[in-house]
Design an enzyme around this catalytic site. Structure first.
Site, PDB file in Angstrom:
ATOM      1  N   GLU A  24      39.573  39.069  41.013  1.00 16.80           N
ATOM      2  CA  GLU A  24      39.873  38.092  39.916  1.00 16.80           C
ATOM      3  C   GLU A  24      38.544  37.669  39.166  1.00 16.80           C
ATOM      4  O   GLU A  24      38.082  36.346  39.129  1.00 16.80           O
ATOM      5  CB  GLU A  24      40.847  37.090  40.259  1.00 16.80           C
ATOM      6  CG  GLU A  24      41.947  37.180  41.021  1.00 16.80           C
ATOM      7  CD  GLU A  24      42.883  36.136  41.301  1.00 16.80           C
ATOM      8  OE1 GLU A  24      44.124  36.390  41.405  1.00 16.80           O
ATOM      9  OE2 GLU A  24      42.486  35.027  41.211  1.00 16.80           O
ATOM     10  N   GLU A  53      48.561  42.097  42.915  1.00 18.37           N
ATOM     11  CA  GLU A  53      48.982  40.881  43.259  1.00 18.37           C
ATOM     12  C   GLU A  53      50.189  40.664  42.396  1.00 18.37           C
ATOM     13  O   GLU A  53      50.077  40.310  41.218  1.00 18.37           O
ATOM     14  CB  GLU A  53      48.053  39.888  43.279  1.00 18.37           C
ATOM     15  CG  GLU A  53      46.766  39.773  44.215  1.00 18.37           C
ATOM     16  CD  GLU A  53      45.947  38.709  44.384  1.00 18.37           C
ATOM     17  OE1 GLU A  53      46.557  37.497  43.966  1.00 18.37           O
ATOM     18  OE2 GLU A  53      44.575  38.637  44.578  1.00 18.37           O
TER      19      GLU A  53
END
Length: 453
Positions: free
Chosen positions: A232, A352
């Site tokens: 991320e 995710e």
């Protein structure tokens, strides 16, 4: 038979082997014996590659060395805690259990951390270039167990968040080194030469490591699906967008210089930058365009083999009802699959997808409603041989691992309706791809085909 030879030679040799075996089984965390490598037999696996917008498994004929390719559509999961729990012999069985249960559900890829940066006793990297061999052996164990269960791993190499050290730890290390001019901004991770050298040193140590259990170099290990550069990535300022783009280019090229057999991805959440006016409205909010990341530009880099997207509508969007979140998620998935197909021409993996299960709608858990949206769109893309390559649920636990949980984590077999949904997705993706036939030939009892509708 020469019984004298047997008594003098064979029995003592067997005795020595038995003693060494017992020593290894009881003290392998403290000893560096290499002899177990001789006796470890691992299942054969092909490396994963990319053919335009599809993942493929490359199988080599041992006699002719010719390659055949199987399409691969992925149903998988996240369990970030595998390395940490593999450090100690007393907790390794939970890692084995998680991988075994994942395989039983027909899941084929697990994403997990290959990093922990700091000075703690269970951190992998204690200081820049200084590694904890005991923790590295834990990662060795994860890889061997994954291959045993026919699971492939996406190994993430650093965290953009503070958990497990992250980019902030690298910046602190550089600041603590005398004479290094490092800004306190975490964006220094992407620009400062010293920090980048630290990261490259770590990456090289991981990618070129030789597994202490199997004797196989990580760069030669087919159970590794891909290297993920960073979990991320986000910048503190949108002005750092160019620096992040340059960092991705440099580090993807660096990984490829060490390892030509494995795929590389960034680790993106899928946000669009301010320049992308056409896709800007797809973002969960205006804040997403200010993070210096851009799904299109970051993913288009040559050495990035596939792109990734995350999906957390309940965390990203506040103050709207469930119908609005459903609409967002539907548009979010459609947009990224379409752009991966038409613009990037690369597979897109939703690495995710996390949804809570605390509330219900018309008798259905929230998680099932949202997860089914993602699964259905992946399946429709797979049937058309398009870029939607799969999804990894966040995140699965086993009993005793609840401390690693958050509001999106769950023990799948304790949620029968969600368990069934996951297994059904595994079945239909396997039946869609050429991998399905070979999967059925595996000598293992899994619930995927037993429960297929």
């Amino acid at each position: 038979m020469d019984t004298q030879w047997r008594d003098k030679k064979l029995y003592p040799a067997l005795g020595i082997f038995t003693i060494l075996s017992l020593l290894y089984l009881n003290f392998n965390d403290n000893l560096n014996f290499s002899f177990p490598q001789i006796f470890l037999r691992q299942p054969k696996m092909g490396f994963v590659g990319v053919n335009k917008t599809q993942f493929v498994i490359k199988n080599e004929d041992p006699k002719t060395h010719s390659l055949t390719f199987q399409e691969l559509y992925i149903n998988g999961w996240n369990s970030y805690w595998l390395m940490e729990e593999s450090v100690w012999e007393s907790s390794r069985y939970r890692v084995s259990e998680m991988l075994r249960r994942g395989a039983e559900m027909g899941l084929s890829v697990c994403r997990t951390w290959a990093f922990s940066d700091g000075g703690g006793p269970n951190d992998l990297q204690l200081l820049p270039g200084v590694f904890n061999e005991r923790v590295f052996k834990g990662l060795d164990y994860v890889i061997v167990e994954a291959r045993k269960h026919n699971i492939r791993l996406i190994l993430s190499l650093v965290n953009n968040l503070n958990a497990y050290g992250g980019t902030a730890q690298y910046v602190r290390w550089a600041q603590e080194e005398g004479g290094t001019n490092v800004s306190s901004s975490r964006d220094s991770f992407f620009t400062n030469p010293t920090v980048k050298a630290y990261y490259k040193s770590f990456v090289k140590a991981v990618v070129t490591r030789k597994n202490s259990i199997s004797g196989v170099k990580y760069s030669e290990e087919p159970a590794i699906f891909a290297w993920e550069l960073i979990n991320e990535p986000r910048c503190e300022s949108s002005s750092s967008a160019a620096a992040l783009q340059a960092w991705i280019t440099e580090m993807a090229g660096f990984v490829k210089s060490l390892d030509q057999k494995h795929l590389v991805t960034v680790g993106l959440e899928g946000f669009y930058g301010v320049e992308k006016t056409g896709s800007f409205g797809v973002n969960p909010g205006k804040w997403a365009a200010s993070l210096g990341v851009d799904f299109i530009d970051n993913s288009a880099i040559d050495n990035i083999d596939f792109t990734s997207v995350h999906a957390y509508p309940h965390s990203w969007i506040q103050g709207i009802n469930s119908d609005a979140k459903v609409n967002f998620l539907s548009h979010w998935v459609d947009s990224h699959i379409s752009e991966a197909e038409k613009i990037l021409k690369k597979p897109v993996l939703f690495t995710e997808v996390g949804f809570p299960s605390s509330t219900q709608k018309e008798g259905l858990h929230d998680r099932n409603i949202y997860l089914k949206i993602v699964y259905d769109k992946i399946y429709e893309s797979a049937k058309k041989k398009k870029a939607g390559a799969g999804a990894l649920v966040w995140q699965l636990l086993v009993e005793g691992m609840e401390r690693y949980g958050d509001k999106f984590s769950f023990i799948a077999w304790k949620h029968p309706s969600t368990y069934k949904l996951i297994v059904e997705q595994s079945c239909r993706l396997l039946n869609t791809s050429s991998q399905g036939a070979s999967h059925r030939k595996l000598n293992r009892k899994d619930h995927c085909f037993a429960n297929a509708s």
